[in-house]
Scaffold this active site. Structure first.
Site, mmCIF file in Angstrom:
data_model
loop_
_atom_site.group_PDB
_atom_site.id
_atom_site.type_symbol
_atom_site.label_atom_id
_atom_site.label_comp_id
_atom_site.label_asym_id
_atom_site.label_seq_id
_atom_site.Cartn_x
_atom_site.Cartn_y
_atom_site.Cartn_z
ATOM 1 N N SER A 128 1.460 11.490 40.871
ATOM 2 C CA SER A 128 2.236 11.475 42.107
ATOM 3 C C SER A 128 1.346 11.850 43.275
ATOM 4 O O SER A 128 0.333 12.532 43.108
ATOM 5 C CB SER A 128 3.386 12.492 42.019
ATOM 6 N N ASP A 129 1.713 11.391 44.478
ATOM 7 C CA ASP A 129 1.063 11.947 45.659
ATOM 8 C C ASP A 129 1.476 13.414 45.749
ATOM 9 O O ASP A 129 2.503 13.828 45.202
ATOM 10 C CB ASP A 129 1.480 11.183 46.915
ATOM 11 N N TRP A 130 0.674 14.200 46.454
ATOM 12 C CA TRP A 130 0.883 15.650 46.461
ATOM 13 C C TRP A 130 2.239 15.994 47.086
ATOM 14 O O TRP A 130 2.501 15.715 48.249
ATOM 15 C CB TRP A 130 -0.256 16.323 47.207
ATOM 16 N N GLY A 131 3.114 16.599 46.281
ATOM 17 C CA GLY A 131 4.457 16.908 46.729
ATOM 18 C C GLY A 131 5.374 15.713 46.707
ATOM 19 O O GLY A 131 6.507 15.789 47.198
ATOM 20 N N GLY A 132 4.942 14.614 46.131
ATOM 21 C CA GLY A 132 5.715 13.375 46.151
ATOM 22 C C GLY A 132 6.688 13.229 45.007
ATOM 23 O O GLY A 132 7.374 12.220 44.907
#
Length: 814
Positions: free
Chosen positions: A228-232
């Protein structure tokens, strides 16, 4: 021990823990099974490894690394072989810093020039983007580490990027926004892929089974790790079911518990988890094996010179009224803040701490020019200064040639924020007007990360598009200006006359819940060329100090053959481009599409035969009726050109295709068949996407009030039922106002775009455990009006968390 045996030896808790980060940058290690931790670092154009692994906001500088030219600049080289060489050096530096996964390249399509992150992306064209991205992947992974292509998919605006819903039809998605990823996957074989923050047709990318399972895994055969993208991460359980492997960063056990409970309660089969952790373990073992005896240093000088060469390959000469290259007998002045403090990269997660930084003012006296001096000329944040302008005018009066270094400042092009318009600052245009009045010749060097309006170019005799040049860009620019290097870069995005001419200008950005891709496949040159919209500088355009002649086109089943000769007086490189047009097609298509290219270097008088092959992408289109790629049996026109609008050779080719049945949609989609997609009606767009339009505005349940949930943004809290939420949002508004008043534009933009557009779940997902999910649940209750109940839950959860942290040494997992 093989991977399947390792998985059999793992406990359920270990399996679950492995699918989330250990901290902000590292994955979990399991020493008893010899599963090592991996370090993931930003690095599309240079390694950004923070010295402090907890410094996820980048409050301190990262470890020094070579800042190569960003993706937008390198794509202008049209040279995949050289890009692979540069990417190899990039991967070598990552390996020297013990980075196992380098988070790049970024390869989203430049749908609109105002996207704040366009500098990280290659082009408005998917074929070119895919070919260059594949070369990056190969170069990085030659070092035994992993590249990570991103952001999958349709992340084409920064505004509300973590919650916006990209509404797009299947054909446009496949042909324009996924083809680049497809080429990179099939030809580059990346070991890691990152999903995007946004939703696609109602579903978050990280839990989008159609994107991940059907297309990426099944159609393209991808077997690598998906992160995932960071915090995604929105829903950890749904992400696992859809096929995503790793959540980053760590949520200190919050989402691990969700997944653990789903499996123990029988909602999710443990076999799905077993399959999900296999790519993580494989990558960890593979990259660590390749880290043995790794050098911890690299040649700073050699990589700096490579960065210089990279920029020399990519600089685009847009205009030249016989003033360049500069003659040594001319008195030359240098004007503009960017000459002394270069604009060499974009801002955000990709920002690199360079090993050194060349400037025009520190190097120019090494060149055979009659250098008269430097004047700052303007404040880069567009504050007017008559004093600086007058100083520049006095210097220009003493000169035969004034070189103005103009462009966009750092805060205009930054992750998390889109540009408000396509213009360069007004104080720079005013400066250009003033200098033009007193100096006989003016050269403009333009530094920016995406297209700008250039209606001011009539006031200059030459225009050099330096884009963003990396740490060694200054010497590359001087080498081009003085003729030591013949410019050979060409544009990979169109420069329109004005912003309103862009097909997506009416539909960008999505303001509330959705962004609608109503223009369909008519992105960039596909729209301008099909609809006969004049542009200032077309896709594929770039001038040289020499001239090239094209001759003798032949076309057969394998591709095209033709010759190019350098008919000028200077050695140089030319980029030949192959475009294809489907004549009398039964489906709507752009007039011409790029399907091949080749860059060659020729000495004066030298002639070379060029072969550009046809490939799997040359004639295909996505048939929504059959749900597959097909080719029409048609006569195709083949164009060979120096740009999309400069066709040098033309021929036809009768191709036997594969199509079986094609829906006739001319009556339903007349705008798409004409290419006139600038103002698509609701009904026609619904016919294109084959479903009713989703609700695009905020879900108010009564006047100016909405129910707050995990995906409510901090900006939207101003509509919260509870006064605490409204005060929280307004407090940030006040902070933004005061920062702007104190001329702290960067900090103001960070709050306005990076924080105000953050969904509330980001407070938990991105805080590294500072705010737990239970604490956030309490805040949401308070924001919804139950202030006492919400804060009671918040503080009770905080007390329990601190007790658990104390007992476990802050090692919460499940």
């Amino acid at each position: 021990m093989d991977i399947k045996t390792i998985i059999k030896e793992m406990t359920l808790e270990e399996k679950v823990t492995l699918t989330s980060g250990k901290d902000f940058w590292k994955t979990v290690d399991i020493p008893r099974l010899k599963i090592p931790s991996m370090f993931l670092a930003d690095g599309p154009h240079g390694v950004r490894k923070m010295a402090d692994s907890t410094d996820h906001l980048g409050k301190n500088q990262s470890i020094p690394a070579t800042c190569f030219p960003p993706a937008l600049t390198m794509s202008q080289s049209w040279n995949p072989d050289f890009c692979q060489t540069m990417a190899h050096a990039l991967g070598l530096e990552a390996k020297a810093q013990h980075v196992h996964v380098l988070l790049g390249p970024g390869m989203n399509i430049k749908r609109n020039p105002l996207c704040g992150r366009n500098f990280e992306y290659f082009s408005e064209d998917p074929y070119l983007s895919g070919k260059i991205a594949a070369s990056y992947v190969r170069g990085i992974q030659e070092n035994g580490i992993s590249a990570c292509i991103k952001h999958f998919a349709l992340n084409n605006q920064e505004y509300r990027r973590m919650s916006i819903d990209s509404i797009v039809d299947e054909r446009t998605m496949r042909e324009i926004y996924l083809t680049a990823f497809e080429i990179a996957v099939k030809e580059g074989a990346p070991k890691t892929l990152m999903t995007s923050y946004n939703r696609v047709n109602g579903i978050y990318s990280n839990e989008h089974a159609h994107l991940i399972k059907d297309i990426l895994r099944k159609d393209w055969g991808y077997t690598g790790m998906i992160v995932s993208d960071w915090g995604g991460n929105n829903d950890r359980v749904q992400a696992l079911i859809a096929g995503s492997n790793l959540e980053m960063p760590s949520t200190c056990g919050d989402t691990n518990r969700d997944l653990y409970e789903a499996i123990t309660e029988g909602d999710v089969d443990e076999k799905i988890l077993d399959a999900s952790i296999e790519p993580i373990i494989r990558l960890a073992l593979d990259t660590h094996k390749n880290m043995v005896d790794t050098p911890t240093s690299f040649s700073v000088d050699e990589h700096h010179q490579l960065a210089q060469k990279a920029h020399e390959e990519s600089i685009v000469l847009l205009k030249n009224n016989q003033i360049l290259p500069l003659c040594s007998d001319k008195k030359v002045s240098v004007i503009g803040d960017f000459a002394h403090r270069p604009r060499y990269q974009g801002d955000g997660s990709s920002i690199v701490n360079p090993t050194r930084l060349d400037t025009i003012t520190s190097l120019i006296e090494e060149y055979p020019l009659s250098y008269q001096g430097f004047a700052q000329g303007f404040h880069r944040l567009d504050h007017p200064s008559k004093k600086l302008r007058d100083e520049a005018v006095r210097l220009a009066q003493q000169s035969d040639v004034a070189i103005l270094f103009l462009g966009l400042d750092e805060s205009s092009e930054i992750e998390g924020s889109d540009r408000a318009h396509m213009k360069i600052p007004e104080n720079q245009i005013t400066l250009l007007q003033s200098v033009r009045q007193v100096c006989p010749k003016v050269v403009v060097v333009l530094s920016c990360g995406s297209a700008v309006e250039t209606d001011w170019d009539e006031m200059c005799d030459a225009l050099v598009y330096a884009a963003l040049g990396g740490q060694a860009g200054a010497r590359a620019i001087l080498n081009v200006l003085c003729g030591q290097v013949n410019p050979s870069g060409k544009l990979t995005e169109s420069f329109p006359m004005r912003y309103e001419d862009i097909a997506a200008s009416h539909y960008f950005p999505g303001r509330e819940a959705t962004v609608e891709y109503r223009e369909g496949p008519f992105v960039g040159y596909r729209y301008f060329d099909t609809s006969n919209i004049p542009v200032k500088y077309p896709f594929g355009f770039g001038m040289s100090y020499t001239e090239f002649a094209y001759h003798n086109l032949t076309i057969d089943d394998n591709g095209v053959l033709f010759t190019i000769q350098n008919i000028g007086q200077m050695a140089g490189a030319e980029i030949a481009q192959l475009y294809v047009s489907a004549n009398n097609s039964h489906v709507y298509r752009p007039k011409k599409e790029l399907k091949g290219f080749q860059k060659i270097f020729l000495h004066p008088g030298e002639l070379q035969t060029i072969h550009i092959p046809f490939d799997a992408y040359t004639f295909r289109y996505f048939n929504t009726y059959s749900g597959s790629w097909e080719e029409e049996s048609l006569t195709y026109t083949i164009f060979i050109g120096a740009s999309i609008s400069d066709v040098r050779l033309e021929g036809t080719y009768a191709h036997r295709g594969t199509s079986h049945k094609i829906l006739d949609q001319r009556d339903e989609l007349p705008s798409y068949f004409s290419g006139n997609v600038h103002d698509i009606s609701d009904s026609e767009f619904e016919a294109l996407i084959q479903r009713p339009l989703p609700i695009s505005n905020r879900p108010f349940y009564r006047r100016n009030r909405l129910r707050v949930d995990m995906n409510t943004t901090i900006h939207e809290l101003r509509y919260a039922p509870g006064w605490t939420g409204r005060c929280f949002s307004r407090a940030i508004d006040v902070a933004i106002f005061w920062l702007k008043l104190r001329k702290k534009r960067y900090q103001a933009n960070f709050l306005a775009n990076g924080i105000m557009n953050l969904p509330l779940r980001g407070m938990s997902r991105m805080s590294g455990g500072v705010i737990s999910q239970k604490e956030l649940d309490g805040l949401i209750i308070a924001f919804n009006g139950a202030c006492f109940k919400g804060f009671k839950m918040f503080f009770h959860s905080r007390k329990l968390k601190r007790g658990a942290d104390h007992r476990s040494g802050n090692a919460r997992s499940v």
